[in-house]
Design a protein around this motif. Sequence first.
Motif, PDB file in Angstrom:
ATOM      1  N   GLN A   1     -48.151  -1.019  -8.546  1.00 17.53           N
ATOM      2  CA  GLN A   1     -48.297  -2.338  -7.942  1.00 17.53           C
ATOM      3  C   GLN A   1     -47.364  -2.543  -6.742  1.00 17.53           C
ATOM      4  N   VAL A   2     -46.611  -1.525  -6.407  1.00 15.87           N
ATOM      5  CA  VAL A   2     -45.678  -1.600  -5.269  1.00 15.87           C
ATOM      6  C   VAL A   2     -46.198  -0.697  -4.156  1.00 15.87           C
ATOM      7  N   THR A   3     -46.402  -1.269  -2.981  1.00 12.72           N
ATOM      8  CA  THR A   3     -47.000  -0.505  -1.879  1.00 12.72           C
ATOM      9  C   THR A   3     -45.980   0.091  -0.919  1.00 12.72           C
ATOM     10  N   LYS A   4     -44.775  -0.445  -0.891  1.00 13.50           N
ATOM     11  CA  LYS A   4     -43.762   0.076   0.031  1.00 13.50           C
ATOM     12  C   LYS A   4     -42.375  -0.288  -0.492  1.00 13.50           C
ATOM     13  N   VAL A   5     -41.434   0.624  -0.338  1.00 13.61           N
ATOM     14  CA  VAL A   5     -40.040   0.371  -0.715  1.00 13.61           C
ATOM     15  C   VAL A   5     -39.160   0.696   0.487  1.00 13.61           C
ATOM     16  N   TYR A   6     -38.278  -0.223   0.821  1.00 11.24           N
ATOM     17  CA  TYR A   6     -37.338  -0.030   1.919  1.00 11.24           C
ATOM     18  C   TYR A   6     -35.941   0.229   1.334  1.00 11.24           C
ATOM     19  N   TYR A   7     -35.474   1.461   1.452  1.00  9.19           N
ATOM     20  CA  TYR A   7     -34.118   1.794   1.004  1.00  9.19           C
ATOM     21  C   TYR A   7     -33.693   3.071   1.741  1.00  9.19           C
ATOM     22  N   PRO A   8     -32.561   3.054   2.445  1.00  6.71           N
ATOM     23  CA  PRO A   8     -32.200   4.211   3.282  1.00  6.71           C
ATOM     24  C   PRO A   8     -31.884   5.477   2.503  1.00  6.71           C
ATOM     25  N   GLY A   9     -31.723   5.383   1.192  1.00  8.50           N
ATOM     26  CA  GLY A   9     -31.464   6.564   0.388  1.00  8.50           C
ATOM     27  C   GLY A   9     -32.714   7.322  -0.020  1.00  8.50           C
ATOM     28  N   LEU A  10     -33.884   6.752   0.217  1.00  9.96           N
ATOM     29  CA  LEU A  10     -35.133   7.434  -0.141  1.00  9.96           C
ATOM     30  C   LEU A  10     -35.490   8.481   0.926  1.00  9.96           C
ATOM     31  N   PRO A  11     -36.050   9.611   0.526  1.00 12.54           N
ATOM     32  CA  PRO A  11     -36.341  10.688   1.484  1.00 12.54           C
ATOM     33  C   PRO A  11     -37.251  10.276   2.623  1.00 12.54           C
ATOM     34  N   HIS A  12     -38.184   9.337   2.362  1.00 17.81           N
ATOM     35  CA  HIS A  12     -39.152   8.968   3.402  1.00 17.81           C
ATOM     36  C   HIS A  12     -38.650   7.873   4.332  1.00 17.81           C
TER      37      HIS A  12
ATOM     38  N   ASP B   1     -50.239  -7.511  -3.716  1.00 16.01           N
ATOM     39  CA  ASP B   1     -50.929  -8.739  -3.326  1.00 16.01           C
ATOM     40  C   ASP B   1     -49.942  -9.896  -3.314  1.00 16.01           C
ATOM     41  N   GLU B   2     -50.087 -10.784  -2.333  1.00 16.92           N
ATOM     42  CA  GLU B   2     -49.199 -11.940  -2.220  1.00 16.92           C
ATOM     43  C   GLU B   2     -49.218 -12.801  -3.481  1.00 16.92           C
ATOM     44  N   SER B   3     -50.349 -12.832  -4.168  1.00 15.91           N
ATOM     45  CA  SER B   3     -50.461 -13.667  -5.369  1.00 15.91           C
ATOM     46  C   SER B   3     -49.547 -13.195  -6.493  1.00 15.91           C
ATOM     47  N   MET B   4     -48.996 -11.985  -6.391  1.00 21.36           N
ATOM     48  CA  MET B   4     -48.095 -11.474  -7.419  1.00 21.36           C
ATOM     49  C   MET B   4     -46.678 -12.025  -7.271  1.00 21.36           C
ATOM     50  N   VAL B   5     -46.337 -12.511  -6.110  1.00 25.65           N
ATOM     51  CA  VAL B   5     -44.949 -12.878  -5.828  1.00 25.65           C
ATOM     52  C   VAL B   5     -44.451 -13.976  -6.765  1.00 25.65           C
ATOM     53  N   GLU B   6     -45.197 -15.076  -6.847  1.00 22.62           N
ATOM     54  CA  GLU B   6     -44.732 -16.196  -7.670  1.00 22.62           C
ATOM     55  C   GLU B   6     -44.608 -15.818  -9.143  1.00 22.62           C
ATOM     56  N   PRO B   7     -45.574 -15.115  -9.734  1.00 21.21           N
ATOM     57  CA  PRO B   7     -45.408 -14.691 -11.132  1.00 21.21           C
ATOM     58  C   PRO B   7     -44.218 -13.758 -11.346  1.00 21.21           C
ATOM     59  N   ILE B   8     -43.926 -12.893 -10.395  1.00 20.01           N
ATOM     60  CA  ILE B   8     -42.761 -12.012 -10.523  1.00 20.01           C
ATOM     61  C   ILE B   8     -41.480 -12.848 -10.541  1.00 20.01           C
ATOM     62  N   LEU B   9     -41.380 -13.758  -9.596  1.00 24.49           N
ATOM     63  CA  LEU B   9     -40.174 -14.587  -9.514  1.00 24.49           C
ATOM     64  C   LEU B   9     -40.017 -15.474 -10.748  1.00 24.49           C
ATOM     65  N   GLY B  10     -41.136 -15.857 -11.338  1.00 28.50           N
ATOM     66  CA  GLY B  10     -41.079 -16.691 -12.540  1.00 28.50           C
ATOM     67  C   GLY B  10     -40.888 -15.910 -13.826  1.00 28.50           C
ATOM     68  N   SER B  11     -41.019 -14.581 -13.749  1.00 29.28           N
ATOM     69  CA  SER B  11     -40.969 -13.767 -14.966  1.00 29.28           C
ATOM     70  C   SER B  11     -39.682 -12.984 -15.150  1.00 29.28           C
ATOM     71  N   VAL B  12     -38.911 -12.799 -14.073  1.00 25.28           N
ATOM     72  CA  VAL B  12     -37.670 -12.038 -14.236  1.00 25.28           C
ATOM     73  C   VAL B  12     -36.732 -12.772 -15.190  1.00 25.28           C
ATOM     74  N   LYS B  13     -36.045 -12.005 -16.012  1.00 23.69           N
ATOM     75  CA  LYS B  13     -35.147 -12.585 -17.016  1.00 23.69           C
ATOM     76  C   LYS B  13     -33.700 -12.183 -16.770  1.00 23.69           C
ATOM     77  N   LEU B  14     -33.446 -10.909 -16.624  1.00 26.00           N
ATOM     78  CA  LEU B  14     -32.094 -10.429 -16.310  1.00 26.00           C
ATOM     79  C   LEU B  14     -31.757 -10.727 -14.857  1.00 26.00           C
ATOM     80  N   ILE B  15     -32.673 -10.403 -13.979  1.00 26.93           N
ATOM     81  CA  ILE B  15     -32.473 -10.623 -12.542  1.00 26.93           C
ATOM     82  C   ILE B  15     -32.657 -12.107 -12.236  1.00 26.93           C
ATOM     83  N   SER B  16     -31.745 -12.661 -11.450  1.00 25.98           N
ATOM     84  CA  SER B  16     -31.841 -14.077 -11.087  1.00 25.98           C
ATOM     85  C   SER B  16     -32.606 -14.240  -9.779  1.00 25.98           C
TER      86      SER B  16
END
Length: 386
Positions: free
Chosen positions: A268-279, A303-318
């Motif tokens: 469900q993740v299309t792109k990750v931005y992190y300078p430690g990744l090989p790509h 999909d943009e529609s996933m954003v709000e449910p993700i933000l509403g579902s995290v428990k450990l992460i604030s």
Amino acid sequence: MRIETRLAQAGNRKDPVTGAVSVPIHHSTTFAHPALGQSTGFDYTRTLNPTRKVLEDTIADLENGVRGFAFASGMAAIACLVELFEPGDHLVASNDLYGGTYRLLEQILRRKGIETTYVDTGDLAAVEAAVQPNTKALFVETPTNPTMKITDIAGCAAIAKRRGALTIVDNTFMSPYFQRPLDLGADVVLHSGTKYLGGHNDVLCGLLAVKDEQLGEKLFFLQNSIGAVLGPQDCWLMIRGLKTLALRMEKHQENALLVAEWLSRHPQVTKVYYPGLPHHPGKHMHEKQSSGYGGMLSFEVADESMVEPILGSVKLISFAESLGGVESLITYPARQTHFDIPKEVREAYGVTDRLLRLSVGIEHYQDIIADLEQALEAARSEVSVR
């Protein structure tokens, strides 16, 4: 001494009378004169405070500069810094930079007659082309917030030097533990001390360090004249936070790389931005000028529609603003940190409505991943039901 030692020793032996290991908090706003025309070096706390001086000397030391300055917030530090410029001056800035900086440049400086051109500062040809005869500074974030673009600091500094301009680097994401821009030719390094330097989400602070005494004198005049200085209690909290910076940054980085690798494999993740990744497109340059990758990453969901449910579902992460604390935080740049940037502008450089920014804390990485996994699954399920 190595940076780990300098961090752990911050504030130690700064009180010769008592030998206090923890620097005292000097709440006094004024200081008595020994006699007419004489001073202890401290007169009025806006100008100089003993506790603030320890913090300012520490950030200068950590960044290998000659002078440091502590402010009431990161934006207060930038607002003081840009007072170096006059109407008719021109700046060149990273096109993917913190929304608060963009707001100040566009809504405050522009109406004062100071204009800014935004370019991908990772492209030195674009930087060179953007410089004008009246350009007074390059303002660089590297990695940028939030798409983690990398800029060649030494390359930008060389361009600026040829044109008689300053190079200013926002080093908030890396901290002096991983990256020291002054060593690479920058003139000014900037931190939102609220983030990694304080490290505990409990103090608001901005810091500057410079490598030139003359520039330092100009900034000291502005800092004293404007007066947006950091109070002594918050200076003490910053010094205390700095003592564990090396340990925290290593853990942030260890966790962030593991989380980034996991996210890059998630369907469900299309792109990750992190300078430690090989790509990561700037990985090679980043490794030339930094000793680590840091604890910040961003990722796009399918999909943009996933954003709000993700933000509403995290428990450990604030779900919260800010970054750099020991606790993991997730932020939605399009609605939060970059809301003041027009949609067409931010989307042009990758800050889409599908992008989430993650400040990876020092919790156990498996717990962070487990929380992301259940939040992504909850979002997927909710979207499929719709």
